[in-house]
Design a protein around this motif. Structure first.
Motif, PDB file in Angstrom:
ATOM      1  N   LYS A  99       0.825  -1.221   0.000  1.00 39.30           N
ATOM      2  CA  LYS A  99       0.000   0.000   0.000  1.00 39.30           C
ATOM      3  C   LYS A  99       0.856   1.267   0.000  1.00 39.30           C
ATOM      4  N   ARG A 100       2.126   1.152   0.290  1.00 37.43           N
ATOM      5  CA  ARG A 100       2.985   2.347   0.361  1.00 37.43           C
ATOM      6  C   ARG A 100       3.258   2.898  -1.038  1.00 37.43           C
ATOM      7  N   PRO A 101       3.701   4.158  -1.114  1.00 40.01           N
ATOM      8  CA  PRO A 101       4.015   4.727  -2.429  1.00 40.01           C
ATOM      9  C   PRO A 101       4.999   3.835  -3.180  1.00 40.01           C
ATOM     10  N   LYS A 102       4.879   3.801  -4.492  1.00 45.85           N
ATOM     11  CA  LYS A 102       5.679   2.812  -5.221  1.00 45.85           C
ATOM     12  C   LYS A 102       7.182   3.081  -5.150  1.00 45.85           C
ATOM     13  N   GLU A 103       7.549   4.354  -4.933  1.00 41.99           N
ATOM     14  CA  GLU A 103       8.991   4.662  -4.763  1.00 41.99           C
ATOM     15  C   GLU A 103       9.525   3.962  -3.507  1.00 41.99           C
ATOM     16  N   GLU A 104       8.726   4.020  -2.440  1.00 43.37           N
ATOM     17  CA  GLU A 104       9.201   3.398  -1.191  1.00 43.37           C
ATOM     18  C   GLU A 104       9.262   1.872  -1.324  1.00 43.37           C
ATOM     19  N   VAL A 105       8.251   1.302  -1.969  1.00 41.70           N
ATOM     20  CA  VAL A 105       8.266  -0.155  -2.196  1.00 41.70           C
ATOM     21  C   VAL A 105       9.524  -0.505  -2.999  1.00 41.70           C
ATOM     22  N   GLY A 106       9.836   0.331  -3.984  1.00 43.25           N
ATOM     23  CA  GLY A 106      11.024   0.108  -4.818  1.00 43.25           C
ATOM     24  C   GLY A 106      12.308   0.135  -3.987  1.00 43.25           C
ATOM     25  N   VAL A 107      12.403   1.107  -3.090  1.00 39.97           N
ATOM     26  CA  VAL A 107      13.589   1.206  -2.223  1.00 39.97           C
ATOM     27  C   VAL A 107      13.710  -0.059  -1.367  1.00 39.97           C
ATOM     28  N   LEU A 108      12.602  -0.480  -0.783  1.00 44.53           N
ATOM     29  CA  LEU A 108      12.649  -1.667   0.086  1.00 44.53           C
ATOM     30  C   LEU A 108      13.054  -2.909  -0.703  1.00 44.53           C
ATOM     31  N   MET A 109      12.494  -3.073  -1.892  1.00 43.72           N
ATOM     32  CA  MET A 109      12.836  -4.247  -2.708  1.00 43.72           C
ATOM     33  C   MET A 109      14.307  -4.202  -3.126  1.00 43.72           C
ATOM     34  N   SER A 110      14.803  -2.996  -3.449  1.00 44.91           N
ATOM     35  CA  SER A 110      16.203  -2.977  -3.883  1.00 44.91           C
ATOM     36  C   SER A 110      17.143  -3.181  -2.685  1.00 44.91           C
ATOM     37  N   LEU A 111      16.747  -2.749  -1.510  1.00 44.35           N
ATOM     38  CA  LEU A 111      17.586  -3.029  -0.331  1.00 44.35           C
ATOM     39  C   LEU A 111      17.611  -4.526  -0.019  1.00 44.35           C
ATOM     40  N   LEU A 112      16.476  -5.186  -0.191  1.00 41.18           N
ATOM     41  CA  LEU A 112      16.435  -6.641   0.027  1.00 41.18           C
ATOM     42  C   LEU A 112      17.342  -7.352  -0.977  1.00 41.18           C
ATOM     43  N   THR A 113      17.268  -6.884  -2.216  1.00 38.71           N
ATOM     44  CA  THR A 113      18.105  -7.464  -3.268  1.00 38.71           C
ATOM     45  C   THR A 113      19.584  -7.287  -2.932  1.00 38.71           C
ATOM     46  N   GLN A 114      19.950  -6.041  -2.580  1.00 39.63           N
ATOM     47  CA  GLN A 114      21.355  -5.767  -2.235  1.00 39.63           C
ATOM     48  C   GLN A 114      21.809  -6.592  -1.046  1.00 39.63           C
ATOM     49  N   TYR A 115      20.921  -6.723  -0.068  1.00 42.79           N
ATOM     50  CA  TYR A 115      21.279  -7.503   1.122  1.00 42.79           C
ATOM     51  C   TYR A 115      21.638  -8.925   0.722  1.00 42.79           C
ATOM     52  N   LEU A 116      20.799  -9.527  -0.112  1.00 47.64           N
ATOM     53  CA  LEU A 116      21.055 -10.910  -0.520  1.00 47.64           C
ATOM     54  C   LEU A 116      22.328 -11.007  -1.348  1.00 47.64           C
ATOM     55  N   GLN A 117      22.529 -10.014  -2.233  1.00 45.33           N
ATOM     56  CA  GLN A 117      23.729 -10.058  -3.075  1.00 45.33           C
ATOM     57  C   GLN A 117      25.001  -9.933  -2.252  1.00 45.33           C
ATOM     58  N   SER A 118      24.965  -9.070  -1.225  1.00 48.22           N
ATOM     59  CA  SER A 118      26.214  -8.811  -0.506  1.00 48.22           C
ATOM     60  C   SER A 118      26.423  -9.713   0.704  1.00 48.22           C
ATOM     61  N   GLU A 119      25.357 -10.293   1.230  1.00 50.82           N
ATOM     62  CA  GLU A 119      25.482 -10.934   2.539  1.00 50.82           C
ATOM     63  C   GLU A 119      25.577 -12.452   2.532  1.00 50.82           C
ATOM     64  N   VAL A 120      25.092 -13.076   1.462  1.00 51.73           N
ATOM     65  CA  VAL A 120      24.958 -14.539   1.499  1.00 51.73           C
ATOM     66  C   VAL A 120      26.296 -15.248   1.747  1.00 51.73           C
TER      67      VAL A 120
END
Ligand code: IPE
Ligand code: IPE
Ligand code: MG
Length: 242
Positions: free
Chosen positions: A75-96
């Motif tokens: 339900k959040r603005p799509k920019e914020e959803v985008g930020v959250l999704m890209s942070l999740l992506t980065q987390y997985l890329q850098s942390e695994v």
């Protein structure tokens, strides 16, 4: 587990919860207080995820489940959803890699099909790579809702009962929850002062001890975590008994 760290933080091994679940809340308000955009709070929030996962390892916690994105957060603005999704992506890329090197088993709970194919792929790779690890179970709830999970489990269970794949048995129902295989949640922490469940682990938290703190998630450091764990140690759990 690092015995010295436990002593340093005043914790006792046998009084620790086995499975800690955290509703990581307050990133936006933390940023707003600093006159910064909400995305800045989310970035800081990821740093705390790293810290709390490491702390869980050295305290010897068996399982930690983090609420990162709810089925309602769309339900959040799509920019914020985008930020959250890209942070999740980065987390997985850098942390695994680090997670794997430290023996952490990664799992995701939530409605996967609702995520982008590339994120689904990263999640699957992280799960496959770390499947055999046993030091700490790290579960991240993404596009997760307790009601969605129960609906999903009920439908899968009903189908399997009707087609004779399983018995009409509550253990079989539990096996169809996203959290199958994880220990019962015994401590549910929510940061930021809100005192609600927000559709998290509705089934699993039935007898969890609850801990609410006014600290916003980007300020929830090892010190704060240890404080919460110390509080757990003095709780008296009765499970309806005497
Ligand atoms: C938690 O912080 C992160 C997510 C829900 C993804 P919020 O973004 O909810 O921050 P507040 O509650 O608005 O301060
Ligand atoms: C709960 O926080 C969801 C996550 C932490 C991912 P919200 O900020 O979305 O919850 P409400 O809206 O305050 O209940
Ligand atoms: Mg919030």
């Amino acid at each position: 587990m690092d015995k010295e760290k436990l002593i340093q933080y005043g914790l006792e091994e046998q009084l620790l919860p086995k499975h800690v679940a955290i509703i990581m809340d307050g990133n936006g308000r933390w940023a707003k207080k600093r006159l910064m955009p909400r995305s800045y709070g989310h970035k800081k929030g990821v740093e705390r995820v790293r810290e709390i996962v490491r702390a869980s390892s050295f305290f010897g916690i068996q399982a930690i489940t983090l609420y990162a994105f709810s089925t309602e957060n769309w339900k959040r603005p799509k920019e914020e959803v985008g930020v959250l999704m890209s942070l999740l992506t980065q987390y997985l890329q850098s942390e695994v890699k680090e997670l794997h090197d430290n023996g952490v088993r990664f799992r995701m709970i939530g409605h996967r099909e609702g995520l982008s194919p590339s994120l689904q792929e990263l999640i699957k790779n992280a799960e496959d790579k770390t499947r055999e690890n046993t030091t700490l179970n790290l579960t991240v709830a993404i596009n997760y809702g307790g009601r969605d999970e129960l609906d999903h489990a009920a439908i899968a269970f009903a189908k399997d009962v009707v087609t004779g794949q399983c018995m009409l048995d509550s253990k079989e129902f539990q096996k169809r929850l996203y959290t199958a295989g994880l220990p019962e949640v015994d401590y549910l922490i929510r940061t930021s002062g809100e005192q609600r469940i927000s559709n998290f682990l509705l089934y699993q938290a039935a007898y969890a001890e609850l801990y609410f703190t006014d600290i916003y998630w980007p300020d929830f450091d090892t010190e704060q975590y240890a404080k919460a764990l110390k509080e757990f140690a003095v709780r008296n759990r009765r499970y309806g008994g005497l």
